[in-house]
Design a protein around this motif. Sequence first.
Motif, PDB file in Angstrom:
ATOM      1  N   VAL A 162       0.868  -1.181   0.000  1.00 18.10           N
ATOM      2  CA  VAL A 162       0.000   0.000   0.000  1.00 18.10           C
ATOM      3  C   VAL A 162       0.905   1.230   0.000  1.00 18.10           C
ATOM      4  O   VAL A 162       1.850   1.324   0.791  1.00 18.10           O
ATOM      5  CB  VAL A 162      -0.930   0.018   1.236  1.00 18.10           C
ATOM      6  N   LEU A 163       0.612   2.135  -0.938  1.00 22.51           N
ATOM      7  CA  LEU A 163       1.406   3.359  -1.090  1.00 22.51           C
ATOM      8  C   LEU A 163       0.578   4.546  -0.621  1.00 22.51           C
ATOM      9  O   LEU A 163      -0.630   4.597  -0.871  1.00 22.51           O
ATOM     10  CB  LEU A 163       1.777   3.564  -2.570  1.00 22.51           C
ATOM     11  N   SER A 164       1.261   5.480   0.042  1.00 26.40           N
ATOM     12  CA  SER A 164       0.546   6.657   0.534  1.00 26.40           C
ATOM     13  C   SER A 164       1.309   7.917   0.128  1.00 26.40           C
ATOM     14  O   SER A 164       2.545   7.921   0.055  1.00 26.40           O
ATOM     15  CB  SER A 164       0.443   6.578   2.059  1.00 26.40           C
ATOM     16  N   ASN A 165       0.569   9.008  -0.112  1.00 21.30           N
ATOM     17  CA  ASN A 165       1.209  10.244  -0.590  1.00 21.30           C
ATOM     18  C   ASN A 165       1.673  11.149   0.550  1.00 21.30           C
ATOM     19  O   ASN A 165       2.079  12.267   0.308  1.00 21.30           O
ATOM     20  CB  ASN A 165       0.234  11.027  -1.486  1.00 21.30           C
ATOM     21  N   ASP A 166       1.608  10.658   1.820  1.00 22.72           N
ATOM     22  CA  ASP A 166       1.895  11.589   2.918  1.00 22.72           C
ATOM     23  C   ASP A 166       3.389  11.796   3.187  1.00 22.72           C
ATOM     24  O   ASP A 166       3.759  12.583   4.054  1.00 22.72           O
ATOM     25  CB  ASP A 166       1.159  11.173   4.206  1.00 22.72           C
ATOM     26  N   LYS A 167       4.256  11.088   2.439  1.00 16.88           N
ATOM     27  CA  LYS A 167       5.698  11.285   2.588  1.00 16.88           C
ATOM     28  C   LYS A 167       6.347  10.929   1.258  1.00 16.88           C
ATOM     29  O   LYS A 167       5.768  10.151   0.487  1.00 16.88           O
ATOM     30  CB  LYS A 167       6.228  10.346   3.684  1.00 16.88           C
ATOM     31  N   ASP A 168       7.539  11.437   0.989  1.00 23.01           N
ATOM     32  CA  ASP A 168       8.184  11.129  -0.288  1.00 23.01           C
ATOM     33  C   ASP A 168       9.343  10.164  -0.077  1.00 23.01           C
ATOM     34  O   ASP A 168      10.422  10.568   0.329  1.00 23.01           O
ATOM     35  CB  ASP A 168       8.668  12.424  -0.947  1.00 23.01           C
ATOM     36  N   GLY A 169       9.110   8.887  -0.377  1.00 26.98           N
ATOM     37  CA  GLY A 169      10.179   7.893  -0.223  1.00 26.98           C
ATOM     38  C   GLY A 169      10.593   7.272  -1.547  1.00 26.98           C
ATOM     39  O   GLY A 169      11.499   6.444  -1.596  1.00 26.98           O
ATOM     40  N   TYR A 170       9.900   7.639  -2.636  1.00 27.57           N
ATOM     41  CA  TYR A 170      10.223   7.084  -3.962  1.00 27.57           C
ATOM     42  C   TYR A 170      11.147   8.087  -4.632  1.00 27.57           C
ATOM     43  O   TYR A 170      10.703   9.024  -5.295  1.00 27.57           O
ATOM     44  CB  TYR A 170       8.919   6.902  -4.743  1.00 27.57           C
ATOM     45  N   LEU A 171      12.459   7.907  -4.428  1.00 27.25           N
ATOM     46  CA  LEU A 171      13.402   8.979  -4.734  1.00 27.25           C
ATOM     47  C   LEU A 171      13.815   9.044  -6.197  1.00 27.25           C
ATOM     48  O   LEU A 171      14.042  10.133  -6.730  1.00 27.25           O
ATOM     49  CB  LEU A 171      14.646   8.831  -3.853  1.00 27.25           C
ATOM     50  N   ASP A 172      13.971   7.872  -6.829  1.00 28.19           N
ATOM     51  CA  ASP A 172      14.442   7.890  -8.220  1.00 28.19           C
ATOM     52  C   ASP A 172      14.131   6.532  -8.847  1.00 28.19           C
ATOM     53  O   ASP A 172      13.949   5.532  -8.131  1.00 28.19           O
ATOM     54  CB  ASP A 172      15.957   8.163  -8.256  1.00 28.19           C
ATOM     55  N   SER A 173      14.087   6.497 -10.162  1.00 28.85           N
ATOM     56  CA  SER A 173      13.788   5.228 -10.835  1.00 28.85           C
ATOM     57  C   SER A 173      14.397   5.204 -12.236  1.00 28.85           C
ATOM     58  O   SER A 173      14.651   6.254 -12.825  1.00 28.85           O
ATOM     59  CB  SER A 173      12.275   5.034 -10.937  1.00 28.85           C
ATOM     60  N   VAL A 174      14.644   3.991 -12.723  1.00 29.92           N
ATOM     61  CA  VAL A 174      15.105   3.779 -14.098  1.00 29.92           C
ATOM     62  C   VAL A 174      14.194   2.717 -14.701  1.00 29.92           C
ATOM     63  O   VAL A 174      14.008   1.664 -14.081  1.00 29.92           O
ATOM     64  CB  VAL A 174      16.526   3.159 -14.161  1.00 29.92           C
ATOM     65  N   VAL A 175      13.649   2.961 -15.861  1.00 30.33           N
ATOM     66  CA  VAL A 175      12.855   1.931 -16.553  1.00 30.33           C
ATOM     67  C   VAL A 175      13.319   1.839 -17.999  1.00 30.33           C
ATOM     68  O   VAL A 175      13.474   2.859 -18.669  1.00 30.33           O
ATOM     69  CB  VAL A 175      11.327   2.202 -16.500  1.00 30.33           C
ATOM     70  N   THR A 176      13.556   0.619 -18.450  1.00 30.92           N
ATOM     71  CA  THR A 176      14.119   0.416 -19.785  1.00 30.92           C
ATOM     72  C   THR A 176      13.401  -0.741 -20.480  1.00 30.92           C
ATOM     73  O   THR A 176      13.097  -1.747 -19.832  1.00 30.92           O
ATOM     74  CB  THR A 176      15.624   0.034 -19.675  1.00 30.92           C
TER      75      THR A 176
END
Length: 317
Positions: A162-176
């Motif tokens: 479950v993901l919540s918008n109350d904090k920012d923990g998804y810092l960076d991503s790479v998709v290829t």
Amino acid sequence: MFHIIGTGMYVPERIVTNDELATMVDTNDEWIRQRVGIAERRISTGEWTSEMAYKAALQALENANCKPEDLDYILTASVSAECVSPSTACMVQKLLGATCPALEVNAACSAFLFLLETAAGLFARGKAKKILVVGAERLSGILDWSDRSTCIIFGDGAGAAVLSNDKDGYLDSVVTVHGGDDVIKIPHFTGCSPFFTKENDSPYIHMQGQETFKYAVNAICSDINTLLERNSLALDDIRYIVPHQANKRIIDFAAKRLKTSEDKFYLNIEHYGNTSSASIPIALDELNRAGKLQSGDYIILTAFGGGLANAACLIRW
Ligand code: COA
């Protein structure tokens, strides 16, 4: 953007050991342990993919202290659902008694990370506060059980978060994506049109093992290095790397090339085999419930597979 507030998993009860497989195809426990790192896998004897997805989702909601009516979206991934439509997401919505929109993403074994990326976009619109993401597979249903190069590798199960918008923990991503079907392919039922003249391969997992192996090691190392460089971090700063669980030797090779200890990678392939889109959320749930993740820890999730697609993300727990 978002952070993970709860995790869940479900695997079927039935355990199939390497010794049991050796009664079905020409293989043995020693070969499978040494070449792949698997001792046993769970196989569904009566549960559809969506039912496993639902059970993992319930665990994640409970862990997040969240109710189905709190959800703004349900996103699922599967290459082995019982139906093309309704999607697993729609069935999970019904089973949970939720009312939010629900949709499915197909990116094979990397799909859980594509779900996180999709969720990030939905959060960015500012309309979602909570999103349930689930990877669920009954891969035993799309295996050729007479092919020893594939039937020993895969297993069934589901993992959710479950993901919540109350904090920012998804810092960076790479998709290829390197699109193509020559390395990994799961053909669909061709249908029975009297007008169609092309033939397809059998509707099971087809895989060039060694090509997949090389691609996986390169993808893991390159994606992890990109995330570290872009965020001015070193591997020592990362509490755990949670890789897609496909072959323990792939991780051994990647760890060696990254000049880090294998202990940095969380592995549970020994007990579940490769559960495709479910493997990373299952591993995350095990880490979470074992209390091995502390608030503020950096973790990297990394995946590769059919598509060919690979992805990784940097998360602050
Ligand atoms: N049991 C016993 N022997 C087996 C076997 C099995 N299940 N499968 C293959 N073999 C044999 C082969 O026939 C071959 O025999 P030979 O040397 O007499 O010809 C030998 O073992 C080596 O085969 P090879 O295909 O080179 O093995 P490998 O070390 O590449 O291992 C995989 C095969 C599939 C386990 C490995 O390539 C792999 O894991 N690849 C990545 C797969 C993956 O990650 N898939 C998921 C993508 S998301």
